[in-house]
Design a protein around this motif. Structure first.
Motif, PDB file in Angstrom:
ATOM      1  N   GLN A 185      -1.882  -2.030  -8.718  1.00 16.91           N
ATOM      2  CA  GLN A 185      -2.591  -2.795  -7.694  1.00 16.91           C
ATOM      3  C   GLN A 185      -3.664  -3.618  -8.402  1.00 16.91           C
ATOM      4  O   GLN A 185      -4.616  -3.062  -8.957  1.00 16.91           O
ATOM      5  CB  GLN A 185      -3.223  -1.820  -6.694  1.00 16.91           C
ATOM      6  CG  GLN A 185      -3.660  -2.425  -5.380  1.00 16.91           C
ATOM      7  CD  GLN A 185      -2.511  -2.727  -4.449  1.00 16.91           C
ATOM      8  OE1 GLN A 185      -1.770  -3.671  -4.703  1.00 16.91           O
ATOM      9  NE2 GLN A 185      -2.362  -1.944  -3.394  1.00 16.91           N
ATOM     10  N   PHE A 223       0.812  -1.213   0.000  1.00 16.61           N
ATOM     11  CA  PHE A 223       0.000   0.000   0.000  1.00 16.61           C
ATOM     12  C   PHE A 223       0.850   1.271   0.000  1.00 16.61           C
ATOM     13  O   PHE A 223       1.897   1.339   0.653  1.00 16.61           O
ATOM     14  CB  PHE A 223      -0.905   0.027   1.245  1.00 16.61           C
ATOM     15  CG  PHE A 223      -1.885  -1.107   1.304  1.00 16.61           C
ATOM     16  CD1 PHE A 223      -3.012  -1.118   0.499  1.00 16.61           C
ATOM     17  CD2 PHE A 223      -1.679  -2.178   2.163  1.00 16.61           C
ATOM     18  CE1 PHE A 223      -3.914  -2.159   0.548  1.00 16.61           C
ATOM     19  CE2 PHE A 223      -2.568  -3.229   2.223  1.00 16.61           C
ATOM     20  CZ  PHE A 223      -3.699  -3.224   1.411  1.00 16.61           C
ATOM     21  N   ASN A 224       0.364   2.272  -0.718  1.00 17.79           N
ATOM     22  CA  ASN A 224       0.858   3.629  -0.580  1.00 17.79           C
ATOM     23  C   ASN A 224      -0.072   4.344   0.396  1.00 17.79           C
ATOM     24  O   ASN A 224      -1.241   4.584   0.091  1.00 17.79           O
ATOM     25  CB  ASN A 224       0.858   4.351  -1.929  1.00 17.79           C
ATOM     26  CG  ASN A 224       1.935   3.808  -2.853  1.00 17.79           C
ATOM     27  OD1 ASN A 224       2.971   3.347  -2.401  1.00 17.79           O
ATOM     28  ND2 ASN A 224       1.692   3.868  -4.159  1.00 17.79           N
ATOM     29  N   SER A 246       2.116   9.788   2.898  1.00 16.35           N
ATOM     30  CA  SER A 246       3.443  10.097   2.358  1.00 16.35           C
ATOM     31  C   SER A 246       4.358   8.877   2.302  1.00 16.35           C
ATOM     32  O   SER A 246       5.495   8.970   1.827  1.00 16.35           O
ATOM     33  CB  SER A 246       4.114  11.184   3.210  1.00 16.35           C
ATOM     34  OG  SER A 246       4.252  10.738   4.560  1.00 16.35           O
ATOM     35  N   GLU A 247       3.881   7.720   2.786  1.00 23.67           N
ATOM     36  CA  GLU A 247       4.675   6.491   2.711  1.00 23.67           C
ATOM     37  C   GLU A 247       4.453   5.837   1.353  1.00 23.67           C
ATOM     38  O   GLU A 247       3.438   5.188   1.114  1.00 23.67           O
ATOM     39  CB  GLU A 247       4.290   5.543   3.846  1.00 23.67           C
ATOM     40  CG  GLU A 247       4.560   6.109   5.233  1.00 23.67           C
ATOM     41  CD  GLU A 247       4.132   5.139   6.322  1.00 23.67           C
ATOM     42  OE1 GLU A 247       3.913   3.951   6.006  1.00 23.67           O
ATOM     43  OE2 GLU A 247       4.020   5.564   7.478  1.00 23.67           O
ATOM     44  N   ARG A 248       5.389   6.030   0.457  1.00 24.98           N
ATOM     45  CA  ARG A 248       5.260   5.536  -0.920  1.00 24.98           C
ATOM     46  C   ARG A 248       6.082   4.263  -1.081  1.00 24.98           C
ATOM     47  O   ARG A 248       7.276   4.316  -1.360  1.00 24.98           O
ATOM     48  CB  ARG A 248       5.723   6.611  -1.902  1.00 24.98           C
ATOM     49  CG  ARG A 248       5.114   8.005  -1.677  1.00 24.98           C
ATOM     50  CD  ARG A 248       3.598   7.998  -1.887  1.00 24.98           C
ATOM     51  NE  ARG A 248       3.013   9.297  -1.584  1.00 24.98           N
ATOM     52  CZ  ARG A 248       2.931  10.307  -2.438  1.00 24.98           C
ATOM     53  NH1 ARG A 248       3.453  10.188  -3.642  1.00 24.98           N
ATOM     54  NH2 ARG A 248       2.363  11.443  -2.079  1.00 24.98           N
ATOM     55  N   THR A 249       5.453   3.117  -0.881  1.00 22.16           N
ATOM     56  CA  THR A 249       6.189   1.846  -0.953  1.00 22.16           C
ATOM     57  C   THR A 249       5.948   1.110  -2.265  1.00 22.16           C
ATOM     58  O   THR A 249       6.694   0.172  -2.574  1.00 22.16           O
ATOM     59  CB  THR A 249       5.786   0.931   0.221  1.00 22.16           C
ATOM     60  OG1 THR A 249       4.366   0.761   0.223  1.00 22.16           O
ATOM     61  CG2 THR A 249       6.214   1.550   1.548  1.00 22.16           C
ATOM     62  N   ARG A 250       4.917   1.502  -3.027  1.00 23.26           N
ATOM     63  CA  ARG A 250       4.647   0.849  -4.311  1.00 23.26           C
ATOM     64  C   ARG A 250       4.891   1.855  -5.440  1.00 23.26           C
ATOM     65  O   ARG A 250       4.147   2.819  -5.596  1.00 23.26           O
ATOM     66  CB  ARG A 250       3.202   0.334  -4.361  1.00 23.26           C
ATOM     67  CG  ARG A 250       2.934  -0.616  -5.538  1.00 23.26           C
ATOM     68  CD  ARG A 250       1.485  -1.087  -5.584  1.00 23.26           C
ATOM     69  NE  ARG A 250       0.594  -0.038  -6.070  1.00 23.26           N
ATOM     70  CZ  ARG A 250      -0.248   0.636  -5.312  1.00 23.26           C
ATOM     71  NH1 ARG A 250      -0.310   0.404  -4.011  1.00 23.26           N
ATOM     72  NH2 ARG A 250      -1.025   1.575  -5.831  1.00 23.26           N
ATOM     73  N   VAL A 251       5.939   1.649  -6.197  1.00 19.49           N
ATOM     74  CA  VAL A 251       6.342   2.562  -7.263  1.00 19.49           C
ATOM     75  C   VAL A 251       6.534   1.758  -8.550  1.00 19.49           C
ATOM     76  O   VAL A 251       7.079   0.648  -8.528  1.00 19.49           O
ATOM     77  CB  VAL A 251       7.653   3.297  -6.892  1.00 19.49           C
ATOM     78  CG1 VAL A 251       8.097   4.209  -8.025  1.00 19.49           C
ATOM     79  CG2 VAL A 251       7.464   4.089  -5.599  1.00 19.49           C
TER      80      VAL A 251
END
Length: 372
Positions: free
Chosen positions: A165, A152-153, A156-161
């Motif tokens: 989904q 999950f994004n 401000s936590e951007r873990t999927r770039v």
């Protein structure tokens, strides 16, 4: 009183109210083990079970064992019989010594479980008349591959770039049995029996509107594993006009698994009872379904975990208090659907004629719940 108390309830207990635990229980069970049912058509049962997300651990012409991906015993044991009915609940003791201790103190015999399960059981009956097995030494089924959780994004936590989904629309893979909910005409006696015999402790009490002075009429009860956190409730018990199964709940990976699994069930013609939403007591994400025999079963994810320092919370029993968000609670879930009205009326009249805790004032309070 624990300083953690206010983490889950705005309403603490008052002096003289039920403490939510026994002073000196006979043993302390570790977890719920499995549920037992009888069904006339195991083929129909298996079709729904696979769509709901169970794996089959054992299948014979007369018996069906359903399991999750977690290691351990089966979640549900079903046997062929002329009519559908709930047979009882099994709880897992820490070891066979606890089973023998409970048998000695309760004056009940022990027995070896069938070879298909293994282990030892002491067979009891709670004050409602519902069979309760306390087991140990059960054969341990190996873990199965779990359903992958989504990345999950969040804010401000951007873990999927550079990735999309795409949760698949497949059965939500069951991990384990989480809890069972039972109804009792002898609620207080039955509650105390579980606390005293199995060492369980109450996480939350509910009371009927305007009747807190008469004590609670529903409790969410967890296992006491000391400082090891455990599910907010493994057993929930409610006062009502019958001694019966209400629903059982099975953990899945996350919201996407729960939602996509629900779409899979709906596409195959199965009936949703209520959902999707998030509960208050226990905080679980939930989705309720009816199996082909009318039994209510729940997918859940992201439930609360408490250790034994958390004291009971108190809240009024109200339809609006059953979820934080989601669709309004359904008539089917509350048991006030016109299709079940005749059977429920018979159950109420029968209960009122007997000596138990379900009296006219309790009935009046219960009738206020759907509109409160």
């Amino acid at each position: 009183m624990s300083t953690l108390h206010d983490l889950h309830s705005e309403h603490p207990s008052r002096r003289g109210e039920h403490p939510g635990r026994a002073r000196n229980p006979l043993i302390k069970v570790a977890d719920i083990a499995w549920l037992e049912f009888e069904k006339p058509d195991l083929t129909l049962t298996e079709a729904f079970a696979r769509a709901f997300g169970f794996q089959v651990a054992l299948r014979t012409p007369h018996e069906l064992h359903l399991r999750g991906t977690d290691p351990g015993g089966p979640c549900v044991i079903l046997r062929r019989a002329p009519r559908s009915r709930f047979v009882g609940t099994a709880f897992r003791a820490h070891d066979e010594t606890d089973v023998l201790r409970l048998a000695a103190k309760a004056g009940a015999p022990t027995r070896a479980l069938p070879e298909s399960i293994g282990g030892l059981s002491v067979d009891l009956v709670d004050p409602s008349g519902i069979p309760v097995h306390v087991v140990a030494g059960v054969d341990r089924l190996p873990a199965l591959p779990q359903q992958a959780s989504q990345v999950f994004n969040i804010g401000s936590e951007r873990t999927r770039v550079n990735a999309t989904q795409r949760p698949p629309r497949v059965p939500a893979r069951i991990q384990r049995l989480g809890h069972v909910v039972l109804q009792s005409t002898t609620y207080r006696a039955t509650l105390d029996w579980y606390l005293e015999h199995l060492g369980m402790i109450v996480s939350d009490f509910l009371y009927l509107p305007g009747q807190r002075d008469r004590g609670p009429t529903m409790s969410f009860i967890r296992c006491d594993r000391g400082t090891t956190p455990t599910d907010h409730h493994t057993l929930a018990l409610a006062l009502g006009p019958g001694n019966r199964y209400v629903h059982s709940a099975y953990q899945v990976t996350d919201l996407d698994a729960l939602a996509a699994g629900g779409e899979y069930l709906a596409e195959r013609g199965y009936r949703r009872s209520w959902g999707i939403g998030r509960h208050i007591q226990g905080s679980q994400l939930f989705d309720y379904w009816r199996d082909p025999d009318g039994f209510l079963v729940e997918h859940f994810a992201d439930g609360d975990l408490f250790d034994n320092t958390v004291e009971p919370g108190w809240a009024p029993f109200a339809a609006s208090g059953l979820s934080q968000w989601g669709p309004p609670v359904s008539k089917d879930f509350l048991g006030v659907d016109p299709k079940s009205a005749r059977a429920e009326a018979i159950s109420i009249l029968s209960a009122l004629r007997q000596r138990n805790e379900f009296d006219v004032r309790r009935l009046i309070g219960l009738l206020k719940v759907p509109t409160s």
